[in-house]
Every structure is written in C-alpha cells, then in structure tokens.
Motif scaffolding. Structure first.
Motif, PDB file in Angstrom:
ATOM      1  N   ALA B 126       0.821  -1.215   0.000  1.00 47.90           N
ATOM      2  CA  ALA B 126       0.000   0.000   0.000  1.00 47.90           C
ATOM      3  C   ALA B 126       0.857   1.268   0.000  1.00 47.90           C
ATOM      4  N   LEU B 127       1.968   1.256   0.748  1.00 49.76           N
ATOM      5  CA  LEU B 127       2.809   2.451   0.827  1.00 49.76           C
ATOM      6  C   LEU B 127       3.436   2.789  -0.531  1.00 49.76           C
ATOM      7  N   ARG B 128       3.830   1.742  -1.258  1.00 51.09           N
ATOM      8  CA  ARG B 128       4.404   1.947  -2.593  1.00 51.09           C
ATOM      9  C   ARG B 128       3.401   2.667  -3.502  1.00 51.09           C
ATOM     10  N   LEU B 129       2.140   2.206  -3.459  1.00 56.42           N
ATOM     11  CA  LEU B 129       1.088   2.825  -4.281  1.00 56.42           C
ATOM     12  C   LEU B 129       0.918   4.285  -3.875  1.00 56.42           C
ATOM     13  N   ASN B 130       0.831   4.520  -2.562  1.00 55.85           N
ATOM     14  CA  ASN B 130       0.594   5.882  -2.084  1.00 55.85           C
ATOM     15  C   ASN B 130       1.723   6.822  -2.475  1.00 55.85           C
ATOM     16  N   LEU B 131       2.963   6.355  -2.335  1.00 54.13           N
ATOM     17  CA  LEU B 131       4.087   7.232  -2.663  1.00 54.13           C
ATOM     18  C   LEU B 131       4.104   7.575  -4.149  1.00 54.13           C
ATOM     19  N   GLU B 132       3.769   6.584  -4.988  1.00 55.15           N
ATOM     20  CA  GLU B 132       3.723   6.875  -6.430  1.00 55.15           C
ATOM     21  C   GLU B 132       2.624   7.874  -6.749  1.00 55.15           C
ATOM     22  N   LEU B 133       1.469   7.706  -6.077  1.00 54.83           N
ATOM     23  CA  LEU B 133       0.349   8.630  -6.308  1.00 54.83           C
ATOM     24  C   LEU B 133       0.718  10.056  -5.908  1.00 54.83           C
ATOM     25  N   ILE B 134       1.309  10.194  -4.714  1.00 53.30           N
ATOM     26  CA  ILE B 134       1.629  11.533  -4.200  1.00 53.30           C
ATOM     27  C   ILE B 134       2.683  12.190  -5.082  1.00 53.30           C
ATOM     28  N   THR B 135       3.702  11.409  -5.464  1.00 56.32           N
ATOM     29  CA  THR B 135       4.756  11.972  -6.307  1.00 56.32           C
ATOM     30  C   THR B 135       4.184  12.451  -7.644  1.00 56.32           C
ATOM     31  N   ALA B 136       3.286  11.654  -8.222  1.00 55.07           N
ATOM     32  CA  ALA B 136       2.774  12.000  -9.553  1.00 55.07           C
ATOM     33  C   ALA B 136       1.723  13.101  -9.510  1.00 55.07           C
ATOM     34  N   PHE B 137       0.952  13.196  -8.429  1.00 52.38           N
ATOM     35  CA  PHE B 137      -0.224  14.098  -8.441  1.00 52.38           C
ATOM     36  C   PHE B 137      -0.216  15.162  -7.351  1.00 52.38           C
ATOM     37  N   HIS B 138       0.937  15.466  -6.746  1.00 43.71           N
ATOM     38  CA  HIS B 138       0.913  16.437  -5.643  1.00 43.71           C
ATOM     39  C   HIS B 138       0.562  17.847  -6.121  1.00 43.71           C
ATOM     40  N   ASN B 139       0.662  18.087  -7.412  1.00 41.50           N
ATOM     41  CA  ASN B 139       0.250  19.402  -7.931  1.00 41.50           C
ATOM     42  C   ASN B 139      -1.249  19.463  -8.223  1.00 41.50           C
ATOM     43  N   ARG B 140      -1.912  18.293  -8.319  1.00 44.40           N
ATOM     44  CA  ARG B 140      -3.310  18.276  -8.737  1.00 44.40           C
ATOM     45  C   ARG B 140      -4.284  17.945  -7.627  1.00 44.40           C
ATOM     46  N   VAL B 141      -3.869  17.080  -6.678  1.00 49.95           N
ATOM     47  CA  VAL B 141      -4.789  16.660  -5.607  1.00 49.95           C
ATOM     48  C   VAL B 141      -4.402  17.390  -4.321  1.00 49.95           C
ATOM     49  N   THR B 142      -5.376  18.083  -3.708  1.00 48.04           N
ATOM     50  CA  THR B 142      -5.102  18.944  -2.553  1.00 48.04           C
ATOM     51  C   THR B 142      -4.392  18.188  -1.426  1.00 48.04           C
ATOM     52  N   LEU B 143      -4.960  16.989  -1.034  1.00 50.00           N
ATOM     53  CA  LEU B 143      -4.379  16.245   0.085  1.00 50.00           C
ATOM     54  C   LEU B 143      -2.930  15.868  -0.212  1.00 50.00           C
ATOM     55  N   TYR B 144      -2.673  15.395  -1.427  1.00 50.83           N
ATOM     56  CA  TYR B 144      -1.317  14.981  -1.784  1.00 50.83           C
ATOM     57  C   TYR B 144      -0.366  16.177  -1.685  1.00 50.83           C
ATOM     58  N   GLY B 145      -0.841  17.347  -2.132  1.00 57.60           N
ATOM     59  CA  GLY B 145      -0.037  18.568  -2.068  1.00 57.60           C
ATOM     60  C   GLY B 145       0.320  18.912  -0.634  1.00 57.60           C
ATOM     61  N   GLU B 146      -0.688  18.745   0.275  1.00 54.07           N
ATOM     62  CA  GLU B 146      -0.439  19.044   1.697  1.00 54.07           C
ATOM     63  C   GLU B 146       0.614  18.096   2.283  1.00 54.07           C
ATOM     64  N   ILE B 147       0.435  16.804   1.998  1.00 57.54           N
ATOM     65  CA  ILE B 147       1.408  15.820   2.515  1.00 57.54           C
ATOM     66  C   ILE B 147       2.809  16.148   2.000  1.00 57.54           C
ATOM     67  N   TYR B 148       2.882  16.434   0.701  1.00 60.71           N
ATOM     68  CA  TYR B 148       4.167  16.713   0.049  1.00 60.71           C
ATOM     69  C   TYR B 148       4.833  17.918   0.698  1.00 60.71           C
ATOM     70  N   ALA B 149       4.018  18.982   0.930  1.00 60.67           N
ATOM     71  CA  ALA B 149       4.555  20.210   1.525  1.00 60.67           C
ATOM     72  C   ALA B 149       5.013  19.958   2.963  1.00 60.67           C
ATOM     73  N   ASN B 150       4.194  19.223   3.740  1.00 59.53           N
ATOM     74  CA  ASN B 150       4.545  18.927   5.131  1.00 59.53           C
ATOM     75  C   ASN B 150       5.839  18.149   5.238  1.00 59.53           C
ATOM     76  N   ILE B 151       5.964  17.129   4.385  1.00 57.29           N
ATOM     77  CA  ILE B 151       7.159  16.286   4.407  1.00 57.29           C
ATOM     78  C   ILE B 151       8.392  17.128   4.095  1.00 57.29           C
ATOM     79  N   THR B 152       8.272  17.968   3.062  1.00 56.23           N
ATOM     80  CA  THR B 152       9.414  18.771   2.636  1.00 56.23           C
ATOM     81  C   THR B 152       9.800  19.778   3.726  1.00 56.23           C
ATOM     82  N   LYS B 153       8.758  20.321   4.399  1.00 53.37           N
ATOM     83  CA  LYS B 153       8.992  21.318   5.445  1.00 53.37           C
ATOM     84  C   LYS B 153       9.789  20.729   6.622  1.00 53.37           C
ATOM     85  N   SER B 154       9.325  19.570   7.102  1.00 48.28           N
ATOM     86  CA  SER B 154       9.968  18.953   8.267  1.00 48.28           C
ATOM     87  C   SER B 154      11.259  18.282   7.839  1.00 48.28           C
TER      88      SER B 154
END
Lengths: 553, 154
Positions: B126-154
C-alpha cells in the motif's frame, strides 16, 4: 482452496529438502565420525583453540551417564548466563532503547525456554529486550540448544551402532557440541543471515529509528540484530522470534521468498538426521524407515489441516496468504520449531488438531536431533509390541530389546502426557487460568492445553504470548519445558548406552528396513498417541469445531 | 563430585556465549552495514528525499484519497493488501480525486506480487502505491499537495 499447484509446492519443497538433507548427511558423517574432511585444515585449529579455552581433554569419551550429566550441567550453566543478562539488562550495555530488567520469573522462563530448544515466549522481544539480551540472552542459547540436540542424537546413534568403531562410550559431549557449532550451525546461520538481509530482514545495532509517516504521526522502526537471529532460530528449530508476532511481523518475514527459505531452514537438519543414522549404523534402509514414518505422519497432518477451507482473514498477513499460513503452521509443529507466520487464533480448530499431533508425537520429523531420537523410542516400543504379537524375542538392529529397555522407553513416552496434563489440571483447579481472563469453554481449554503441550514438546508456538507472563505460568511452563527436554534425553541415552554393550546377532527375526515396518510404526504411533490424548483433544479443538458448526446452523 | 565436572561446563558456557552471542551477530552486522545497508536498516521509504517510513511496516492513513491497510492482521503492521481490496479502494480514490481508473489499475498491476511467487493470492504494497500517487499528483490533488509540503517542510 488447495489445488494441484499447491500440492506441487508441497511436493517440490519436500523433494528439495530431502535431496539437500541427503547431501548434508554425508557432510554430517565427517563432522561426527572418524572420517577425515578436507575442511579439517580450517576447522581443527579453531576447535583446538576453543577446547583450550574450555580446558577440555578432547580424547576422553563418555559413558551414557557422564554424557547425560554434562548435557544437563552445561545446559544449566548456559541458562544461568542468559538469566543474568535478562535479569540485569537495564544495567548492561548495548541497550540503546533503555529497556528495563525482566522480572525474575520472566527471566527464568525465558532462559529455561530457549535453553531447552522450546522458545515459548512470554515476553515481547521487540518491545522489551535489549540488543545484548537478544544476542547473548537468546541467540547464544538458540545455538547451544540446537547443538546439544545434534550432539545427543549422534551419541544415541553411536550407541545403536554398537562397539565396532568406538573404543568405548558414546563420544565426548563437548567435542560434539563444539563441532556442531563450528562446522554446521555457525557457518550455515551466517550464510543465511546474509541472504536474509539481502531479501529485506534488518540487521543493525544502532537503535530503533523514529519516522514521521504520511499522515504525520510518529512510527518506530524496530530494527536490530534480526537477520542473525532468524537464521539460527529456524535452522536450530528453536522458533523464538525477534518480535512478539514472530514471522508474522514483516521485519522478520518480509515476503514469500523469506517465508519459504525459513520453512526450508527448519526442515533441513531434522530431515538429514534419519540419513545420518543410516550412515552411522551402516544400514541406510533403517534410516529410510525413520524418514518414511516421519514424513508419512507429517503428510497425514497436512491432509487434515487442508480439509477446512482457509481464507485470508484476521490474524494473517496478506503477503503470506492462507495456503502458506496453514502449510507453515503444520510444518512448525511437525518440526517442533514453534515459529509462527500467522496468529494461531486465525485458524479453524481443525487446523489446530494436526498442530497438536505434531507436538504430541514430536517425531514428524521433530526437532533438531531429538526428532529422530523420539522415533527410535517409538521403534523400541513398536518392536516390543510386534514381538509380543508374533511370540518372538523383540530385536532391533540385531540386538535384543530387553524388558528394561522397554520400561525406559515407556517412561520416556508416558512422561509426556504427565507433564502436560497435570499442570493443565492445576492451572484450572487453582484458579490461575481464571486469573488471566480465560474460562472453561472449549476455546479457553484448547489454548491452555496448547500452552503446556507446546512447552512439553519443546515447540514454543502458543496462544497466550505475553498474557502468560504471570509467576504461575512462567514457573510452571519453565519446569515443564526442562522436564520435556531432559527426561526423554536421559531415557534415550540410557537405552543407547545399554544397547551399545549388547551382542549383535546376524539372524533377523523382524525386518525393520522394508516397506511394511514404517506403516506398522505409523499405526502404532497413532494408536499410542490417540489413546493417550483423545479425551483432551475431544473437549478442546474437536468440541470447538462442533460448537462452530452448531452456531452456524 | 569431581570439581572438573563444573569447570568445563562453566567455561564452555562463557566461551560459547562470546562466540555465538557476540562475535557471530556482530560479524553479521558488519557485513550487513558494510555491504547491504539499505535492507539492513529497515528498507526505508523516501518521499522527496525525506524518510516517511519503511516499505515493510504498514501505515494506516485516515483519508479515503489514499490506499489504506488492514488493521486485523497478526502483526498489526501488515504493509500489504490484496489486489481485490486495492481495486475496490481505487474506485473510491478515482471518485474523490479524478485520477483515471486506467492509471490506478496500471499502478496496481505494476506493483502486484503473488504469495507463491507466480500464483497464489495477488497482493500489493500500500505504501508503494501511495508514494507513487503523491509523487505524480501532488500538484493536482489537494491532500497529496499538503502531505508533500509537510514532508518537505519537516
């Protein structure tokens, strides 16, 4: 659920194991016999160095009593080393997570559990043991208890072989112990530990790591010296995992490849022992008899376990799947290893019956070294029964089996139900079962009965886990584990010592190396075990299954 | 009883405790940390070069926009889900995020493993799927963008 392809997996694994076990037995003959090996040049200086440190006279051979006493005293002292490490782990180094000391009863239970090759675990390894405890408290005993099993087995084989190639006695326990470690267990464990790391099992001493997950919460990654433990705990049929969830925890069993390598490891040495017996007594046919009888019983267990349809449910890992979970559960009890890759509570009670059978028989093929020892015990009893029916003097390998031998074998056999049933009854009668939240229904009874069966059979799989961490269960199972380990070893070393002295006749009154005898042996074992334990299986898993059917109506 | 009855077993216990309990595991650790570092340290998963867990330890997510793990299994941290479950979850993710079904099916297909290597139950991490989704769609899906920004911030 089980199709032709699944049967091919079972047969394929068996064929592979039997082939490599046969090759391994040739090597084992050089480890324990007089034959020279090309590897002597490397090993002999190492072994001589160890003998020097121990202060051992390696040329001294021991008679059965002395051999047994040394097995017992060495096991006791190695358990003391482990007990001290566990009991004082809070004060000792290599404890980056600062785990506190174990209670006296838990440290006692753990030291006696691992030293008797049982590995019943009332502790959660990942959440309560320091790295030093996992290494010196656990891994050390997993090596020595496995090596002790091998040593005892070859000593017994020498007794059955007679006097032809030994000056006197059953060999030197410490030589057998050290050579089992240097030539078999340490090299194989090392190689497979490296393979396990490659396929994903961690191996680190730098402490658990804290990570922030996708959802922002904190997660602890419990990395430690896991791969080095997993290889010896499977190879040595110990079964005590690094983590409480054992091989259901993904760090201990990350994928199907690690799953099947672990199964192969627990099977390989017990399967090679009948071949080694055949080689050491110079009659391969007798080894074949033991192999057929043990795998025959193992096959019967598997057939029973696959009667109910098991689907992926609570308590099973998706990456392992229902088939491999059932196959493993039967195998881990058949080889009295006791590691699990799914929660036992996940299974239909019908799957638990063959798990019980494996632990009640202990020779299907059983634990490292001792499995074949138990089969020899059943053979002594069986040739006696057959001898009575045919009206002939019972004989095995040309040696007369006397009333004294049969008495000893029966003591060994009967000690098993006694040390299972008496503590089970005490646990109920004195309220200790109730105290840990268990009732009198068939499910509770099955789990308590399983606890003492697993302890007595030196298996170690259990339902209780850390729930069993009470003074009563810690102390009672500790006593049962040692009795279950050392009474049968005492009895069989005694029989081997007696038979070694006996004159051999070339006349054969009962053939034990044909195809009929293994069948007689299987039937005799089933009758003995079922007669002894059926009432308890009936009010445990069988009643549990019938209740399940009734509730479904 | 002869004193030697005890000196040999005591010395044997101590010597073998050092060999089997210290030298052996430390030697395995040296090889692991020297040559097989990634696996030896727990197969960590990275998102935008930041550690977000291990591929071997499941993590539950609260949002229906991501693939979630089962919480009933023996370890409690099973990282894998069956392909059947992943496909069911993909429909929900598709409805919430508008990521095309064909992309999600392909993602699952590419990550499918089998419990008996070539057959048996099909499963995915499941984690592999999620990471691929977030990497590919963090500019398009709000939640993915938030996760991406939070991870990068910390």
């Amino acid at each position: 659920m089980i199709g032709i392809r699944h049967i091919l997996v079972i047969v394929g694994l068996w064929a592979t194991i039997v082939f490599f076990a046969w090759i391994l037995s040739k090597y084992l003959e050089t480890v324990y016999g007089d034959k020279e090996s090309k590897l002597d040049r490397i090993f002999i200086p190492v072994e001589n160095f160890i003998y020097g440190l121990i202060g051992l006279d390696k040329n001294k051979t021991m008679k059965w009593k002395e051999y047994f006493l040394n097995v017992l005293i060495f096991s006791a002292f190695s358990a003391v080393v482990s007990f001290l490490i566990l009991y004082y782990q809070g004060y000792l180094p290599i404890n980056p997570m600062h785990f506190p000391d174990l209670s006296w009863s838990l440290a006692l239970n753990t030291a006696m559990s691992i030293s008797s090759n049982t590995n019943l675990q009332h502790y959660g390894g990942g959440s309560s043991l320091s790295y030093l405890s996992q290494m010196v408290g656990i891994q050390f005993l997993q090596f020595t208890s496995a090596a002790t099993g091998l040593a005892v087995a070859v000593a017994i084989f020498r007794g059955f072989a007679g006097k032809k190639n030994q000056t006197e006695g059953l060999g030197n326990f410490y030589v057998d112990l050290v050579r089992s470690l240097t030539r078999v267990l340490i090299p194989l464990s090392f190689i497979f530990a490296i393979i396990f790391i490659i396929i994903g099992i961690p191996q680190s001493l730098s402490g658990y790591t804290l990570v922030r997950t996708l959802s922002g919460s904190e997660q602890i990654l419990k990395i430690g010296p896991v791969a080095s433990l997993v290889s010896i705990m499977q190879l040595g049929t110990n079964g005590g995992g690094y983590f409480g969830a054992n091989s259901a925890f993904p760090f201990q069993n990350p994928n199907p490849i690690s799953n099947y390598i672990q199964m192969a490891l627990m099977m390989i040495i017990p399967t090679s022992m009948p071949f080694l017996f055949g080689r050491m007594i110079n009659r391969m046919g007798e080894g074949r008899t033991i192999l057929i009888a043990s795998y025959g019983l193992y096959a019967i267990d598997l057939i029973i376990a696959f009667i109910p349809v098991t689907v992926l449910g609570a308590g099973m890992e998706a990456g392992i799947g229902p088939f491999s979970s059932v196959f493993w559960t039967v195998t881990t009890t058949a080889f009295t290893t006791g590691s699990v890759n799914a929660s036992l509570a996940a299974f239909n009670p019908i799957v638990i019956i063959p798990a019980f059978m494996g632990m009640l028989i202990q020779a299907t093929p059983g634990g490292i070294g001792v499995g074949t020892m138990y089969m020899l015990m059943y053979i002594v009893i069986t040739v006696f029964i057959v001898g009575l029916m045919a009206g002939r003097t019972p004989e095995y390998l040309g040696a007369k089996i006397t009333a004294g031998d049969v008495k000893l074998a029966v003591i060994g056999f009967l000690s098993h139900p006694i040390i299972i049933l008496i503590p089970t009854v005490i646990a109920y009668a004195a309220g200790y079962v109730h105290a840990i939240g268990y009732g009198t229904g068939p499910t509770s009874f099955t789990q308590i009965f399983y606890e003492f069966t697993s302890a007595a059979a030196n298996n170690g799989s259990d339902f209780l886990g850390t729930t069993g961490n009470t003074v009563f269960f810690n102390v009672s199972t500790a006593i049962v584990m040692w009795a279950g380990r050392f009474i049968p070893i005492f009895v069989m070393l005694a029989i081997a010592g007696r038979i070694q002295e006996r004159r051999r006749s070339s006349e054969i009154s009962l053939r034990t190396d044909d195809i009929i005898f293994p069948i007689v042996l299987i039937v005799s074992i089933l009758i003995l075990v079922i007669l002894t334990f059926f009432p308890f299986l009936a009010i445990g898993p069988i009643l549990m299954h019938l209740e399940g059917i009734k509730n479904a109506l | 009883m002869n004193k030697k009855y005890f000196t040999v077993p005591v010395r044997a216990a101590i010597v073998l405790a050092v060999i089997c309990g210290l030298i052996y595991p430390v030697a395995v650790t040296a090889v692991g940390q020297g040559f097989i570092q990634y696996q030896a340290n727990g197969s960590v998963a990275l998102l935008n070069n930041t550690t977000v867990g291990s591929y071997l330890i499941g993590q539950s997510v609260t949002s229906p926009d991501l693939f979630n793990i089962r919480n009933d299994s023996a370890s409690g941290v099973d990282p894998d889900i069956t392909v059947v479950s992943a496909l069911n979850q993909a429909t929900i993710i598709h409805n919430n995020t508008n990521i095309s079904m064909s992309y999600l099916q392909k993602l699952i297909h590419n990550n499918t493993r089998y419990t008996l290597l070539f057959f048996g139950t099909a499963y995915v991490n499941a984690l592999r799927l999620n990471l691929e989704l977030i990497t590919a769609f963090h500019n398009r899906v709000t939640l993915y963008g938030e996760i991406y920004a939070n991870i990068t911030k910390s």
